[in-house]
Design a protein around this motif. Structure first.
Motif, PDB file in Angstrom:
ATOM      1  N   THR A  39     -35.802  -8.616 -83.499  1.00 61.08           N
ATOM      2  CA  THR A  39     -35.734  -9.944 -82.901  1.00 61.08           C
ATOM      3  C   THR A  39     -35.354  -9.895 -81.424  1.00 61.08           C
ATOM      4  O   THR A  39     -35.557 -10.839 -80.713  1.00 61.08           O
ATOM      5  N   ILE A  40     -34.788  -8.791 -80.985  1.00 61.59           N
ATOM      6  CA  ILE A  40     -34.550  -8.660 -79.542  1.00 61.59           C
ATOM      7  C   ILE A  40     -35.504  -7.609 -79.016  1.00 61.59           C
ATOM      8  O   ILE A  40     -35.211  -6.427 -79.034  1.00 61.59           O
ATOM      9  N   SER A  57     -36.362  -6.562 -76.196  1.00 64.37           N
ATOM     10  CA  SER A  57     -35.999  -5.669 -75.098  1.00 64.37           C
ATOM     11  C   SER A  57     -35.110  -4.518 -75.563  1.00 64.37           C
ATOM     12  O   SER A  57     -34.760  -3.664 -74.782  1.00 64.37           O
ATOM     13  N   LEU A  58     -34.738  -4.531 -76.844  1.00 65.12           N
ATOM     14  CA  LEU A  58     -33.942  -3.413 -77.338  1.00 65.12           C
ATOM     15  C   LEU A  58     -34.773  -2.148 -77.489  1.00 65.12           C
ATOM     16  O   LEU A  58     -34.247  -1.059 -77.515  1.00 65.12           O
ATOM     17  N   ARG A  75     -40.157 -11.484 -73.572  1.00 64.36           N
ATOM     18  CA  ARG A  75     -39.292 -11.630 -72.400  1.00 64.36           C
ATOM     19  C   ARG A  75     -38.923 -10.276 -71.795  1.00 64.36           C
ATOM     20  O   ARG A  75     -38.521  -9.374 -72.499  1.00 64.36           O
ATOM     21  N   ALA A 124     -35.719  -9.411 -66.746  1.00 59.28           N
ATOM     22  CA  ALA A 124     -35.102  -8.161 -67.196  1.00 59.28           C
ATOM     23  C   ALA A 124     -33.891  -7.801 -66.344  1.00 59.28           C
ATOM     24  O   ALA A 124     -33.371  -6.700 -66.447  1.00 59.28           O
ATOM     25  N   SER A 125     -33.444  -8.732 -65.484  1.00 63.38           N
ATOM     26  CA  SER A 125     -32.358  -8.389 -64.563  1.00 63.38           C
ATOM     27  C   SER A 125     -31.081  -9.155 -64.893  1.00 63.38           C
ATOM     28  O   SER A 125     -31.113 -10.174 -65.582  1.00 63.38           O
ATOM     29  N   ARG A 126     -29.980  -8.643 -64.365  1.00 64.34           N
ATOM     30  CA  ARG A 126     -28.698  -9.300 -64.546  1.00 64.34           C
ATOM     31  C   ARG A 126     -28.746 -10.706 -63.949  1.00 64.34           C
ATOM     32  O   ARG A 126     -28.271 -11.668 -64.554  1.00 64.34           O
ATOM     33  N   TYR A 160     -30.272 -13.086 -66.306  1.00 63.63           N
ATOM     34  CA  TYR A 160     -29.335 -13.478 -67.360  1.00 63.63           C
ATOM     35  C   TYR A 160     -28.328 -14.503 -66.846  1.00 63.63           C
ATOM     36  O   TYR A 160     -27.969 -15.445 -67.558  1.00 63.63           O
ATOM     37  N   TYR A 161     -27.879 -14.315 -65.621  1.00 62.77           N
ATOM     38  CA  TYR A 161     -26.942 -15.295 -65.050  1.00 62.77           C
ATOM     39  C   TYR A 161     -27.576 -16.692 -65.041  1.00 62.77           C
ATOM     40  O   TYR A 161     -26.926 -17.679 -65.350  1.00 62.77           O
ATOM     41  N   PHE A 167     -29.967 -17.826 -67.042  1.00 65.47           N
ATOM     42  CA  PHE A 167     -30.016 -18.346 -68.412  1.00 65.47           C
ATOM     43  C   PHE A 167     -28.661 -18.945 -68.777  1.00 65.47           C
ATOM     44  O   PHE A 167     -28.571 -20.003 -69.390  1.00 65.47           O
ATOM     45  N   ALA A 168     -27.606 -18.209 -68.423  1.00 67.54           N
ATOM     46  CA  ALA A 168     -26.253 -18.641 -68.794  1.00 67.54           C
ATOM     47  C   ALA A 168     -25.906 -19.964 -68.121  1.00 67.54           C
ATOM     48  O   ALA A 168     -25.400 -20.889 -68.757  1.00 67.54           O
ATOM     49  N   ARG A 177     -37.699 -16.027 -86.168  1.00 66.70           N
ATOM     50  CA  ARG A 177     -37.717 -16.122 -84.725  1.00 66.70           C
ATOM     51  C   ARG A 177     -36.629 -15.265 -84.083  1.00 66.70           C
ATOM     52  O   ARG A 177     -35.528 -15.172 -84.530  1.00 66.70           O
TER      53      ARG A 177
END
Ligand SMILES: Nc1ncnc2c1ncn2[C@@H]1O[C@H](COP(=O)(O)OP(=O)(O)OP(=O)(O)O)[C@@H](O)[C@H]1O
Ligand SMILES: [Mg+2]
Lengths: 242, 337
Positions: B5-6, B8-9, B20, B196-198, B201-202, B204-205, B337
């Motif tokens: 489900t993830i 990018s792992l 993503r 794919a970057s930090r 993610y910021y 998204f948060a 999902r």
């Protein structure tokens, strides 16, 4: 002098309510401080003040000897203060592990590093089976654990837990109590707000009792259990230390 | 156990469908088709639609960085589009600076406009933010209209139609199509990198829960400002390319609520906060809007907006995650999902 956190005469009012009224207390490194009080006593407001969500109307908050009152929450997070939210605030569109990675980024700048730290933290709180699930799919009990994981993934010096037991089964309460009790030994100082009194009184090294924004008592759990004002005014007759 | 489900792992194997933070075969295939269409030498009216689909795909992706990833829904992005268009055009027509350089200067100025908008709206959320972006674009448009010594005012500016490489003016539509496709691919690559970057993610948060982001040490204002600046810069580049293609611009042509609405509509239809969504959105809506425009002609000014709005409501009701969401569901049948 060497206190990790010092709250000095802090007050905060919202329009007409004085949510925190001249509160003062200290937390030494390695302590597990229980913070208790009836609903609306001002416990979450105190956390919001320490974590920088809101600024005090007056008073001082020192962390590691530095005044931090009025700082922004992200700056306070960066000096080593983590907190959970009483009402969980997950990133709903992200997976559980990504929720934790966002906290891990504070210590691990690479995606892979943050993912490793997040995985370890999830295992720590027993959420490892949910890493790939969307955060929006978690039950309240699991969301509380996610809050704990996010706070700990920041590798904080001080962590503020705001009712992390609500919605847990008795077995889970036992496990969580043991888990929190182990944190000081890992170098994490804890302030813990909880209504599950037997759990917190069993683990806390010291307690602060607040009511209507005021600190009404302070001491070890055993001292407080005998404190007439606390017993009468707040805890009621039925308090017993398990 | 969560690798499924993830996505990018498991970064080693390439995904079949849009995922993503990673490139998929689906996207490679689309790119190959696009390249084939560019070199196929089709009818010129179709080439028009094709290159506009590329351009608006890039613009939709640029908007999506703010609107989809950072949650900054803007109805004012035509301001950045206009700033980019004007910057490169003024530099080339007045000062003889090639658009190849002017585009970057335009992007920089647009980024500054974006940062200013983010700072002005620092405390505004939801509808208040949206309305401010609309007002911001209107202010920029009126500014461009009145500062006629620089912008030519309502008369607008024209670019010499003589083809020249250094002037970024081409005789063949295929050359423009290639240019626009390059722009689309570049903004797409930036979007994938962001995912794919930090920093991604910021964003998204900040979008999902600003309080939680702050508690995790993320500076929400900084994130929003950077997102809007990046989004504005990329939109500005699209504006410059637009000007180089139409060889004319005036304030109401390049800065308008209709245009701003279009930038927001394409990602909304395609799928907010995904990389493939805005591209799919553009390939559905841009040809449709060109069709509508030629079909309705000038007899019914604004009617296409009514039709759009209706379409948008239908999409929001039946495909809240847009085309990308529908594709995702289709290709992940059976899997949670
Ligand atoms: N943002 C706010 N605006 C207005 N009033 C507030 C706000 N936050 C808290 N209060 C008020 O301040 C008082 C203290 O609330 P607080 O949430 O700190 O209590 P608490 O001790 O955490 O209670 P509980 O155990 O129910 O969580 C209450 O009267 C509450 O209504
Ligand atoms: Mg509370």
């Amino acid at each position: 002098m060497s206190a990790l956190l010092e709250v000095r005469h802090v007050s905060r009012s919202f329009r007409t309510t004085l949510a925190v009224d001249d509160a003062s207390f200290e937390v030494q490194p390695g302590e597990l401080l229980g913070l208790i009080g009836p609903n609306g006593a001002g416990k979450s407001t105190l956390f919001n003040l320490v974590a920088g969500v809101i600024a005090p109307s007056s008073g001082q908050i020192l962390f590691d000897g530095k005044p931090i009152q009025g700082w922004k929450s992200h700056d306070i997070a960066r000096v080593g203060v983590a907190r959970t939210f009483q009402i969980p605030k997950p990133y709903r569109q992200l997976s559980v592990i990504e929720n934790v990675m966002l906290s891990a980024f504070l210590r691990e700048k690479s995606i892979a590093g943050a993912r490793r730290l997040a995985e370890a933290t999830l295992a720590d709180v027993g959420l490892d089976a949910y890493g790939g699930s969307p955060a929006s799919s978690l039950t309240v009990g699991l969301l509380k654990r996610l809050e704990v994981a996010r706070a700990l993934a920041m590798r904080p010096k001080l962590v503020l837990f705001d009712e992390i037991m609500a919605g847990l089964t008795p077995t889970e309460v036992g496990a969580m109590t043991k888990f929190v009790a182990g944190l000081p030994a890992r170098g994490i100082t804890v302030i813990w707000v909880e209504h599950v009194l037997y759990a917190i009184m069993k683990t806390a090294t010291r307690m602060v009792v607040v009511n209507r924004g005021k600190k009404i008592a302070e001491g070890t759990p055993t001292e407080l259990a005998r404190h007439p004002e606390v017993v009468k005014a707040y805890l009621g007759e039925e308090m017993d230390l398990a | 156990m969560s690798a499924e489900t993830i996505p990018s792992l498991s970064p080693r194997r390439m995904a079949w469908f849009p995922t993503r933070g990673r490139i998929s075969w689906f996207e490679i295939a689309l790119l190959l088709i696009a390249c084939a269409l560019v070199v196929s030498g089709m009818a010129s009216s179709l080439q028009d639609v094709l290159l506009l689909s590329f351009l608006f795909g890039g613009l939709a992706l640029a908007w999506n960085i703010a609107g989809g990833y950072a949650g900054l829904i803007s109805f004012g992005h035509s301001a950045f589009f206009g700033v980019g268009a004007y910057a490169s055009t003024i530099l080339s027509t007045r000062y003889g600076i090639t658009p190849w350089i002017g585009i970057w200067i335009g992007a920089l100025i647009a980024a500054m406009f974006g940062a200013v908008l983010a700072l002005i709206c620092a405390r505004l959320r939801g509808p208040f933010f949206i309305l401010s972006t609309l007002a911001f674009a209107e202010v920029v448009r009126i500014g461009a209209l009145n500062w006629s010594s620089l912008t030519g005012g309502a008369e607008g500016l024209s670019i010499m139609p003589a083809p020249s490489l250094i002037g970024m003016v081409f005789a063949s539509k295929a050359a423009y199509a290639a240019l626009m496709l390059f722009y689309l691919v570049a903004v797409f690559a930036i979007t994938k990198g962001l995912e794919a970057s930090r920093f991604g993610y910021y964003l998204f948060a900040i979008r999902d829960n600003e309080d939680a982001a702050g508690a995790a040490g993320v500076n929400p204002l900084l994130g929003r400002t950077a997102a809007l600046a990046l989004s504005a810069a990329l939109t500005g580049i699209g504006g410059s390319l637009f000007a180089q293609y139409f060889l004319y611009l005036d304030p109401t042509y390049v800065i308008s609520p209709e245009l701003s609405f279009q930038f927001a509509l394409l990602p909304a239809v395609g799928g907010l906060g995904t990389a493939i969504g805005p591209v799919l959105g553009s390939f559905l809506i841009t040809p449709l809007s060109e069709l509508l425009r030629s079909y309705l002609g000038s007899s019914a000014v604004g009617l296409h907006l009514v039709i759009y709005s209706f379409g948008l409501i239908v999409v929001m009701l039946y495909f809240p995650a847009g085309l990308a969401g529908a594709l995702d569901k289709l290709t992940r049948r059976g899997r949670p999902r």
